[in-house]
Design a protein around this motif. Structure first.
Motif, PDB file in Angstrom:
ATOM      1  N   TYR A  22       0.831  -1.203   0.000  1.00 37.79           N
ATOM      2  CA  TYR A  22       0.000   0.000   0.000  1.00 37.79           C
ATOM      3  C   TYR A  22       0.862   1.248   0.000  1.00 37.79           C
ATOM      4  N   CYS A  23       0.292   2.294  -0.554  1.00 35.16           N
ATOM      5  CA  CYS A  23       0.892   3.627  -0.573  1.00 35.16           C
ATOM      6  C   CYS A  23      -0.197   4.596  -0.155  1.00 35.16           C
ATOM      7  N   ARG A  24       0.065   5.354   0.901  1.00 37.14           N
ATOM      8  CA  ARG A  24      -0.992   6.137   1.523  1.00 37.14           C
ATOM      9  C   ARG A  24      -0.786   7.634   1.341  1.00 37.14           C
ATOM     10  N   ASP A  25      -1.888   8.337   1.088  1.00 35.28           N
ATOM     11  CA  ASP A  25      -1.906   9.792   1.072  1.00 35.28           C
ATOM     12  C   ASP A  25      -3.113  10.225   1.890  1.00 35.28           C
ATOM     13  N   GLY A  26      -2.945  10.338   3.196  1.00 36.52           N
ATOM     14  CA  GLY A  26      -4.063  10.667   4.078  1.00 36.52           C
ATOM     15  C   GLY A  26      -5.089   9.558   4.088  1.00 36.52           C
ATOM     16  N   ALA A  27      -6.337   9.905   3.760  1.00 35.34           N
ATOM     17  CA  ALA A  27      -7.416   8.912   3.735  1.00 35.34           C
ATOM     18  C   ALA A  27      -7.502   8.199   2.391  1.00 35.34           C
ATOM     19  N   GLN A  28      -6.640   8.543   1.441  1.00 34.50           N
ATOM     20  CA  GLN A  28      -6.600   7.880   0.139  1.00 34.50           C
ATOM     21  C   GLN A  28      -5.459   6.865   0.142  1.00 34.50           C
ATOM     22  N   VAL A  29      -5.770   5.630  -0.214  1.00 35.75           N
ATOM     23  CA  VAL A  29      -4.779   4.565  -0.178  1.00 35.75           C
ATOM     24  C   VAL A  29      -4.805   3.815  -1.503  1.00 35.75           C
ATOM     25  N   ARG A  30      -3.639   3.649  -2.115  1.00 36.35           N
ATOM     26  CA  ARG A  30      -3.493   2.808  -3.302  1.00 36.35           C
ATOM     27  C   ARG A  30      -2.923   1.467  -2.860  1.00 36.35           C
ATOM     28  N   THR A  31      -3.458   0.365  -3.358  1.00 34.38           N
ATOM     29  CA  THR A  31      -3.029  -0.952  -2.908  1.00 34.38           C
ATOM     30  C   THR A  31      -2.846  -1.916  -4.073  1.00 34.38           C
ATOM     31  N   ARG A  32      -2.048  -2.965  -3.812  1.00 36.13           N
ATOM     32  CA  ARG A  32      -1.936  -4.113  -4.708  1.00 36.13           C
ATOM     33  C   ARG A  32      -1.784  -5.360  -3.848  1.00 36.13           C
ATOM     34  N   MET A  33      -2.330  -6.487  -4.308  1.00 37.13           N
ATOM     35  CA  MET A  33      -2.282  -7.721  -3.535  1.00 37.13           C
ATOM     36  C   MET A  33      -1.788  -8.868  -4.404  1.00 37.13           C
ATOM     37  N   PHE A  34      -0.752  -9.576  -3.924  1.00 38.37           N
ATOM     38  CA  PHE A  34      -0.174 -10.709  -4.624  1.00 38.37           C
ATOM     39  C   PHE A  34      -0.318 -11.961  -3.755  1.00 38.37           C
ATOM     40  N   SER A  35      -0.835 -13.038  -4.345  1.00 43.68           N
ATOM     41  CA  SER A  35      -0.947 -14.311  -3.634  1.00 43.68           C
ATOM     42  C   SER A  35      -0.704 -15.462  -4.605  1.00 43.68           C
ATOM     43  N   PRO A  36       0.480 -15.534  -5.204  1.00 43.07           N
ATOM     44  CA  PRO A  36       0.719 -16.528  -6.262  1.00 43.07           C
ATOM     45  C   PRO A  36       0.700 -17.969  -5.765  1.00 43.07           C
TER      46      PRO A  36
END
Length: 297
Positions: free
Chosen positions: A208-222
């Motif tokens: 995750y990368c956070r900017d206050g209440a805005q969060v960008r995420t990615r999820m990996f489960s290979p």
């Protein structure tokens, strides 16, 4: 020959072919465990759900969730999508469902527009936040195909956390790192072998990368066949709880955007609050119907 009706929906989106795909069998009576697992593998989605009568009559249903290789105790977008499908099939349905699942009783509230039409749902994690082991920065970086410089450790190192679903390795990264990340299957396997007590044979990485209440995420489960997931409710809830634990305060809310790099943007509205039993989280969003059909066995 036996026929079982299914519906597919895109979850955590308001437009078709965005969000996270889900197949729902609204009446799975008569299917064996092996058949459910085979159908989930055949659909080849991150999860498929099967709805059964509840064991206790005051609950709404028993819901079983399978990924490509195993049954899951709890997951976010399958609960949201399942409630949406059931609600759309019966617009007079109650506002809140109570689903029996291996992780516990799961409450899912329908989201409706001003006319009462079902738009989506919000699911509460079945358990309070549980923060587990910390793993080295080098492990998270290797799994994400990044240099260690891309991992942000000002507030925490990569940390395992769960609230009823599979544990997620919560890892803050730079914005550039989030864009560049690509899962390394060999690194995931080495991590599970090196840390058997902490991972118990499973590792899911939530960046995750956070900017206050805005969060960008990615999820990996290979290791479970999900190279990358476009929307992961059962990762968004422990992240929301974990962020609240870091921030302090009694409650918090975040908009989490996931799936952008996959071309399937998803919006997850996550929140968390402190309760006498610990931090409780929830996540919700809209859904869109896509396909209907029958599986013939």
């Amino acid at each position: 020959m036996r026929a079982f009706r299914f519906v597919t929906v895109d979850v955590f989106t308001d437009r078709r072919f965005g969000g996270n795909q889900l197949a729902v069998f609204p009446d799975a009576r008569g299917l064996s465990d092996a058949e459910m697992q085979s159908l989930a593998a055949e659909f080849n989605l991150s999860e498929t759900t099967f709805v059964l009568p509840p064991e206790k009559p005051h609950n709404s249903a028993r819901v079983r969730i399978f990924n490509r290789v195993a049954e899951m105790p709890f997951a976010g977008h399958p609960n949201v999508g399942t409630a949406y499908v059931l609600g759309r099939e019966d617009e007079a349905s109650p506002r809140t469902y109570r689903f029996e699942e291996p992780a516990g009783l799961v409450e899912v509230a329908l989201l409706r527009d001003e006319t009462g039409r079902v738009l989506g749902a919000e699911v509460a994690a079945p358990q309070p936040l549980r923060v587990g082991a910390e793993l080295p920065v080098s492990v998270a970086a290797a799994c994400a195909g990044l240099s260690k410089d891309a991992i942000v450790t000002a507030r925490h190192v990569p940390t395992l956390a769960t609230d009823g679903g599979n544990p997620r390795l919560l890892t803050e990264v730079t914005r550039e790192g989030l864009t560049a990340a690509a899962p390394d299957l060999g690194a995931f396997r080495r991590a599970v072998e090196a840390y058997p007590d902490q991972t118990r044979g499973f590792l899911s990485l939530y960046l995750y990368c956070r900017d206050g209440a805005q969060v960008r995420t990615r999820m990996f489960s290979p290791l479970t066949g999900t190279w990358e997931d476009s929307a992961t409710g059962s990762a968004a809830t422990p992240l929301a709880g974990f962020l609240l634990s870091l921030d302090g305060g009694d409650d918090g809310a975040w908009e989490m955007l996931q799936g952008v790099e996959m071309g399937r943007p998803s919006l997850l509205l996550a929140g968390a609050r402190r309760t006498p039993e610990g931090i409780r989280a929830r996540v919700g969003g809209h859904c869109v119907p896509v396909l209907r059909g029958e599986a013939v066995l």
